[in-house]
Design a protein around this motif. Structure first.
Motif, mmCIF file in Angstrom:
data_model
loop_
_atom_site.group_PDB
_atom_site.id
_atom_site.type_symbol
_atom_site.label_atom_id
_atom_site.label_comp_id
_atom_site.label_asym_id
_atom_site.label_seq_id
_atom_site.Cartn_x
_atom_site.Cartn_y
_atom_site.Cartn_z
ATOM 1 N N PRO A 156 0.810 -1.222 0.000
ATOM 2 C CA PRO A 156 0.000 0.000 0.000
ATOM 3 C C PRO A 156 0.845 1.273 0.000
ATOM 4 O O PRO A 156 0.353 2.342 -0.339
ATOM 5 C CB PRO A 156 -0.811 -0.107 1.292
ATOM 6 N N ASN A 157 2.118 1.149 0.368
ATOM 7 C CA ASN A 157 2.999 2.302 0.488
ATOM 8 C C ASN A 157 4.436 1.792 0.460
ATOM 9 O O ASN A 157 4.709 0.687 0.905
ATOM 10 C CB ASN A 157 2.709 3.009 1.815
ATOM 11 N N VAL A 167 7.711 0.284 7.723
ATOM 12 C CA VAL A 167 8.171 0.653 9.066
ATOM 13 C C VAL A 167 8.339 -0.551 9.984
ATOM 14 O O VAL A 167 8.857 -0.421 11.093
ATOM 15 C CB VAL A 167 7.234 1.697 9.711
ATOM 16 N N GLY A 168 7.933 -1.755 9.544
ATOM 17 C CA GLY A 168 8.109 -2.939 10.372
ATOM 18 C C GLY A 168 7.884 -4.228 9.608
ATOM 19 O O GLY A 168 7.107 -4.262 8.653
ATOM 20 N N THR A 228 3.305 -0.492 7.189
ATOM 21 C CA THR A 228 3.741 0.653 6.394
ATOM 22 C C THR A 228 3.072 1.917 6.935
ATOM 23 O O THR A 228 2.272 1.861 7.864
ATOM 24 C CB THR A 228 3.374 0.496 4.896
ATOM 25 N N LYS A 229 3.362 3.017 6.319
ATOM 26 C CA LYS A 229 2.717 4.281 6.681
ATOM 27 C C LYS A 229 1.331 4.411 6.066
ATOM 28 O O LYS A 229 0.655 5.403 6.265
ATOM 29 C CB LYS A 229 3.592 5.468 6.271
ATOM 30 N N GLY A 273 -6.622 2.175 12.148
ATOM 31 C CA GLY A 273 -6.071 3.235 11.318
ATOM 32 C C GLY A 273 -5.106 2.631 10.321
ATOM 33 O O GLY A 273 -4.817 1.437 10.364
ATOM 34 N N LEU A 274 -4.587 3.437 9.432
ATOM 35 C CA LEU A 274 -3.690 2.934 8.388
ATOM 36 C C LEU A 274 -2.215 3.155 8.684
ATOM 37 O O LEU A 274 -1.362 2.523 8.080
ATOM 38 C CB LEU A 274 -4.034 3.590 7.046
ATOM 39 N N GLU A 275 -1.895 4.053 9.600
ATOM 40 C CA GLU A 275 -0.491 4.373 9.845
ATOM 41 C C GLU A 275 0.018 3.637 11.072
ATOM 42 O O GLU A 275 -0.648 3.574 12.105
ATOM 43 C CB GLU A 275 -0.324 5.888 10.044
ATOM 44 N N PHE A 276 1.225 3.089 10.950
ATOM 45 C CA PHE A 276 1.815 2.311 12.030
ATOM 46 C C PHE A 276 3.115 2.928 12.510
ATOM 47 O O PHE A 276 3.825 3.592 11.754
ATOM 48 C CB PHE A 276 2.047 0.865 11.568
#
Length: 100
Positions: free
Chosen positions: A23-24, A28-29, A42-43, A67-70
């Protein structure tokens, strides 16, 4: 950027990005689950990479995410195999069998 898989000689084996399913591109992990698949935060969402067929399944708020941001580096596997992902709003537990 995305995600890159290298072989034992450090040669590119596979690359994963928004062009082929993520998705991006800001990963981030990463966390391997008990089935040898890779959870990718991802973000812009959460993804599951099937390491056998290289398919990527994306999850978003319609799948129950808060939410979508991690958060960066906020993903882990518990002793009983659950995947925990740290979101901006709260931590979330995922039982892998729900998503397979």
């Amino acid at each position: 950027m995305g995600l890159y898989q290298l072989d034992t000689n450090l040669q590119l084996k596979h690359s994963y990005s928004s062009k082929n399913g993520l998705p991006n591109n800001l990963v981030v992990g990463l966390q391997e689950d008990n089935n040898k698949n890779i959870w990718i935060s991802t973000k812009s969402g959460l993804s599951l990479l099937n390491t056998k067929n290289q398919n990527i399944k994306n999850f978003n708020v319609h799948d129950g995410l808060q939410g979508l941001e991690f958060q960066s580096k906020s993903i882990a596997k518990t002793f009983d195999g659950r995947i925990i992902v740290g979101g901006i709003n709260d931590s979330m537990f995922f039982i892998q069998m729900i998503f397979h």
